[in-house]
Design an enzyme around this catalytic site. Sequence first.
Site, PDB file in Angstrom:
ATOM      1  N   GLY A 133       0.796  -1.214   0.000  1.00 17.36           N
ATOM      2  CA  GLY A 133       0.000   0.000   0.000  1.00 17.36           C
ATOM      3  C   GLY A 133       0.831   1.267   0.000  1.00 17.36           C
ATOM      4  CG  MET A 136      -0.541   0.079  -3.929  1.00 15.24           C
ATOM      5  SD  MET A 136      -0.588  -0.607  -5.595  1.00 15.24           S
ATOM      6  CE  MET A 136       1.112  -1.177  -5.718  1.00 15.24           C
ATOM      7  CE  LYS A 170      -8.298   8.879   0.992  1.00 17.05           C
ATOM      8  NZ  LYS A 170      -9.115   9.325   2.146  1.00 17.05           N
TER       9      LYS A 170
END
Length: 402
Positions: A133, A136, A170
């Site tokens: 994450g 990302m 986001k």
Amino acid sequence: MQSDLQVTERSSDGGLFTGGNPVTHWSVRAYKQVDYEVRVEENLLSLGNRAILEDVAEGKHARRLVVVDSVVDELYGTRIRAYFEHHGVEYKLLVLADGESHKDMRQVLEVVKALDEFGVDRRREPIIAIGGGVLMDIVGCAAGMYRRGTPWIRIPTTLIGLVDAGVGVKTGVNNDGHKNRIGSYFSADRTLLDRSFLATLDERHIGNGLAEILKIALVKDRRLFVLLEQHGARLRSERLQAPAPGGADPAAEVVERAIHGMLEELQPNLWEKVLERVVDYGHSFSPVIEMHALPELLHGEAVAVDMALTTVIAEQRGLVTSDERRRIFSVMTGLGLSSWHELCTPKLLVPALRDTVRHRDGQQRLPLPVGIGSAVFVNDLTEDELERAAQSLADLHWGDVR
């Protein structure tokens, strides 16, 4: 792209400037449709699987900047290089430091520098991000900023990436001690989800992702909670790889329900115009707890502490029964998550609540569970109530420890 241009002040004859009074005010409205794909795939790095390169015709020359984190490079670097070499792709592999402590603008600018040095064609050569994450978010920030938008493809390799960081639009990086303070909304063209990557995670990082799955279960999917209650400990130890005895595959259902639940909430509110979001559950106090605890706590571990605290608040308000609270805490334990941390004190929680209010346009908009599988938003949590809940949570923890 749809657009509308309105002139709100014209010259005296109703036209544009022709020697009379000039036009002095225009209103511009533009609407851009966002389309992106989230797709489950198997064995993405198999040489016969072209999902990563499906936009490249067989035999056609292609170039790609591939960004990975250091853990992915250690575990899969050889296979990643072999994959692109097998398909005749000219590529540059950029390896970034792993972990929340490195999630900042310096890493974003490393990606920007690599894009410049490699000479990416921003229309035809999407960046490929393979990692957790944190990666990302870093690559998403860079892609959104570089030339005002460069296409990118996400391949999350962690559970938290599969069900949370890899499915929305986001992006954000930390700044000046604040979590995700700098960022944007910029969707990847597609996200490819391959559960086989989870086989190389340790149990702690599986639990980290299961915390975000538990979030969805507690606020909107009672069936998902029951699955975690029945199978959570085994799913964690088996890294969501093996079907259950008898051929059922609760791991697949857990991941599918978590992703669907997340996208169901995100899709109508991608830019967060509506600030009452059930997916903010577990994210009211956890950003401050996580940043103060770095590098001790993982993101999902901080979210679990937040969920435990707000479960106690809900119990004290009569929204959750003591039996439901015990079940929730028992599931957390089975997922390898702690329901308490030493930073969970009024000294930190009160400023965290104030920061959340600033972030949510002057209101708390605090999601609290109602039973298991539903939620309500409140705006009237007092500092005294928060202090009592923190003390009750500590008492529950130390009572269990003793």
